[in-house]
Design a protein around this motif. Structure first.
Motif, PDB file in Angstrom:
ATOM      1  N   UNK A  56       0.871  -1.171   0.079  1.00 41.62           N
ATOM      2  CA  UNK A  56       0.146   0.038   0.068  1.00 41.62           C
ATOM      3  C   UNK A  56       0.854   1.248  -0.132  1.00 41.62           C
ATOM      4  N   UNK A  57       1.792   1.167   0.834  1.00 39.14           N
ATOM      5  CA  UNK A  57       2.934   2.469   0.837  1.00 39.14           C
ATOM      6  C   UNK A  57       3.457   2.615  -0.492  1.00 39.14           C
ATOM      7  N   UNK A  58       3.939   1.398  -1.236  1.00 38.62           N
ATOM      8  CA  UNK A  58       4.569   1.384  -2.617  1.00 38.62           C
ATOM      9  C   UNK A  58       3.519   2.232  -3.371  1.00 38.62           C
ATOM     10  N   UNK A  59       2.243   1.692  -3.274  1.00 44.52           N
ATOM     11  CA  UNK A  59       1.341   1.969  -4.412  1.00 44.52           C
ATOM     12  C   UNK A  59       0.829   3.432  -4.414  1.00 44.52           C
ATOM     13  N   UNK A  60       0.776   3.856  -3.054  1.00 35.00           N
ATOM     14  CA  UNK A  60       0.382   5.300  -2.681  1.00 35.00           C
ATOM     15  C   UNK A  60       1.435   6.167  -3.190  1.00 35.00           C
ATOM     16  N   UNK A  61       2.671   6.246  -2.576  1.00 41.62           N
ATOM     17  CA  UNK A  61       3.868   6.911  -2.819  1.00 41.62           C
ATOM     18  C   UNK A  61       3.958   6.841  -4.626  1.00 41.62           C
ATOM     19  N   UNK A  62       3.734   5.752  -5.259  1.00 40.43           N
ATOM     20  CA  UNK A  62       4.133   6.001  -6.684  1.00 40.43           C
ATOM     21  C   UNK A  62       2.753   6.498  -7.438  1.00 40.43           C
ATOM     22  N   UNK A  63       1.959   6.316  -7.046  1.00 39.23           N
ATOM     23  CA  UNK A  63       0.694   6.823  -7.644  1.00 39.23           C
ATOM     24  C   UNK A  63       0.100   8.094  -7.235  1.00 39.23           C
ATOM     25  N   UNK A  64       0.148   8.292  -6.090  1.00 36.31           N
ATOM     26  CA  UNK A  64      -0.347   9.747  -5.484  1.00 36.31           C
ATOM     27  C   UNK A  64       0.541  10.811  -5.394  1.00 36.31           C
ATOM     28  N   UNK A  65       1.865  10.562  -5.104  1.00 35.92           N
ATOM     29  CA  UNK A  65       2.901  11.459  -4.757  1.00 35.92           C
ATOM     30  C   UNK A  65       3.948  11.699  -6.079  1.00 35.92           C
ATOM     31  N   UNK A  66       4.259  10.557  -6.553  1.00 35.82           N
ATOM     32  CA  UNK A  66       5.272  10.884  -7.629  1.00 35.82           C
ATOM     33  C   UNK A  66       4.845  10.484  -9.023  1.00 35.82           C
ATOM     34  N   UNK A  67       3.842  10.017  -9.420  1.00 35.18           N
ATOM     35  CA  UNK A  67       3.499   9.932 -10.887  1.00 35.18           C
ATOM     36  C   UNK A  67       2.817  11.406 -11.382  1.00 35.18           C
ATOM     37  N   UNK A  68       3.535  11.523 -12.620  1.00 31.23           N
ATOM     38  CA  UNK A  68       3.150  12.932 -13.086  1.00 31.23           C
ATOM     39  C   UNK A  68       1.515  13.154 -13.395  1.00 31.23           C
ATOM     40  N   UNK A  69       0.846  12.255 -13.572  1.00 31.64           N
ATOM     41  CA  UNK A  69      -0.341  12.002 -13.801  1.00 31.64           C
ATOM     42  C   UNK A  69      -1.367  11.814 -12.586  1.00 31.64           C
ATOM     43  N   UNK A  70      -0.644  11.898 -11.392  1.00 38.44           N
ATOM     44  CA  UNK A  70      -1.236  11.627 -10.290  1.00 38.44           C
ATOM     45  C   UNK A  70      -1.855  12.751  -9.391  1.00 38.44           C
ATOM     46  N   UNK A  71      -2.483  12.718  -8.430  1.00 34.27           N
ATOM     47  CA  UNK A  71      -2.953  13.727  -7.593  1.00 34.27           C
ATOM     48  C   UNK A  71      -2.167  14.924  -7.433  1.00 34.27           C
ATOM     49  N   UNK A  72      -0.806  14.596  -6.680  1.00 29.96           N
ATOM     50  CA  UNK A  72      -0.087  15.554  -6.493  1.00 29.96           C
ATOM     51  C   UNK A  72       0.579  16.262  -7.845  1.00 29.96           C
ATOM     52  N   UNK A  73       0.787  15.474  -8.975  1.00 30.08           N
ATOM     53  CA  UNK A  73       1.151  15.755 -10.133  1.00 30.08           C
ATOM     54  C   UNK A  73       0.017  16.907 -10.585  1.00 30.08           C
ATOM     55  N   UNK A  74      -1.208  16.629 -10.527  1.00 30.94           N
ATOM     56  CA  UNK A  74      -2.085  17.384 -11.088  1.00 30.94           C
ATOM     57  C   UNK A  74      -2.128  18.899 -10.263  1.00 30.94           C
ATOM     58  N   UNK A  75      -1.760  18.490  -8.997  1.00 32.69           N
ATOM     59  CA  UNK A  75      -1.662  20.060  -8.337  1.00 32.69           C
ATOM     60  C   UNK A  75      -0.426  20.847  -8.635  1.00 32.69           C
ATOM     61  N   UNK A  76       0.598  20.327  -9.277  1.00 30.72           N
ATOM     62  CA  UNK A  76       1.727  20.751  -9.820  1.00 30.72           C
ATOM     63  C   UNK A  76       1.317  21.545 -10.951  1.00 30.72           C
ATOM     64  N   UNK A  77       0.666  20.945 -11.761  1.00 32.02           N
ATOM     65  CA  UNK A  77       0.103  21.227 -13.178  1.00 32.02           C
ATOM     66  C   UNK A  77      -0.904  22.619 -12.900  1.00 32.02           C
ATOM     67  N   UNK A  78      -1.587  22.468 -11.825  1.00 25.17           N
ATOM     68  CA  UNK A  78      -2.512  23.438 -11.754  1.00 25.17           C
ATOM     69  C   UNK A  78      -1.897  24.818 -11.075  1.00 25.17           C
ATOM     70  N   UNK A  79      -0.647  24.667 -10.545  1.00 25.38           N
ATOM     71  CA  UNK A  79      -0.120  25.539  -9.936  1.00 25.38           C
ATOM     72  C   UNK A  79       0.734  26.422 -11.227  1.00 25.38           C
ATOM     73  N   UNK A  80       1.321  25.621 -11.884  1.00 20.12           N
ATOM     74  CA  UNK A  80       2.144  25.925 -13.282  1.00 20.12           C
ATOM     75  C   UNK A  80       0.934  26.903 -14.212  1.00 20.12           C
ATOM     76  N   UNK A  81      -0.122  26.455 -14.227  1.00 16.74           N
ATOM     77  CA  UNK A  81      -1.298  27.246 -14.944  1.00 16.74           C
ATOM     78  C   UNK A  81      -1.635  28.460 -14.367  1.00 16.74           C
ATOM     79  N   UNK A  82      -1.505  28.534 -13.060  1.00 17.83           N
ATOM     80  CA  UNK A  82      -2.045  29.790 -12.202  1.00 17.83           C
ATOM     81  C   UNK A  82      -0.728  30.655 -12.758  1.00 17.83           C
ATOM     82  N   UNK A  83       0.306  30.201 -12.557  1.00 18.71           N
ATOM     83  CA  UNK A  83       1.570  30.970 -12.767  1.00 18.71           C
ATOM     84  C   UNK A  83       1.644  31.476 -14.471  1.00 18.71           C
TER      85      UNK A  83
END
Length: 110
Positions: A56-83
């Protein structure tokens, strides 16, 4: 999928600084929250020490935090769009000021 006609945003030039400032404030707030998420978003390890929580830890970290198309990646993309939007507003404001300066100079010579 529905196609919508392109939208045009019309606003007074005097509103540009206020809009840009609002984006700056939003980016500041978002930046602080994104840093907090970077600091605590990854799970450190399996909480039960068993194979299921380890996977579960491996999946969560890989999919949620590290994947470019994951939730955290989406937040980074959103931040870049605001910029990009904030920077575009700054460009529009600079263009307006340049044009108005040219117009003032032109009217002063007539």
């Amino acid at each position: 999928m529905t196609d919508y006609p392109p939208a045009t945003l019309r606003l007074s030039p005097q509103a540009l600084p206020a809009m840009r400032a609002a984006y700056d404030r939003a980016l500041d707030d978002l930046g602080r929250e994104m840093q907090k998420l970077r600091d605590v978003g990854h799970l450190a390890g399996p909480w039960l020490g068993d194979p299921v929580s380890a996977r579960t830890v491996e999946f969560y970290n890989a999919r949620v935090m590290d994947a470019p198309d994951g939730p955290f990646g989406a937040m980074v993309t959103y931040q870049q769009e605001l910029v990009r939007v904030r920077d575009q507003l700054a460009e529009m404001e600079a263009d307006y000021r340049r044009t108005e300066g040219d117009n003032v100079a032109l009217w002063g010579r007539l």
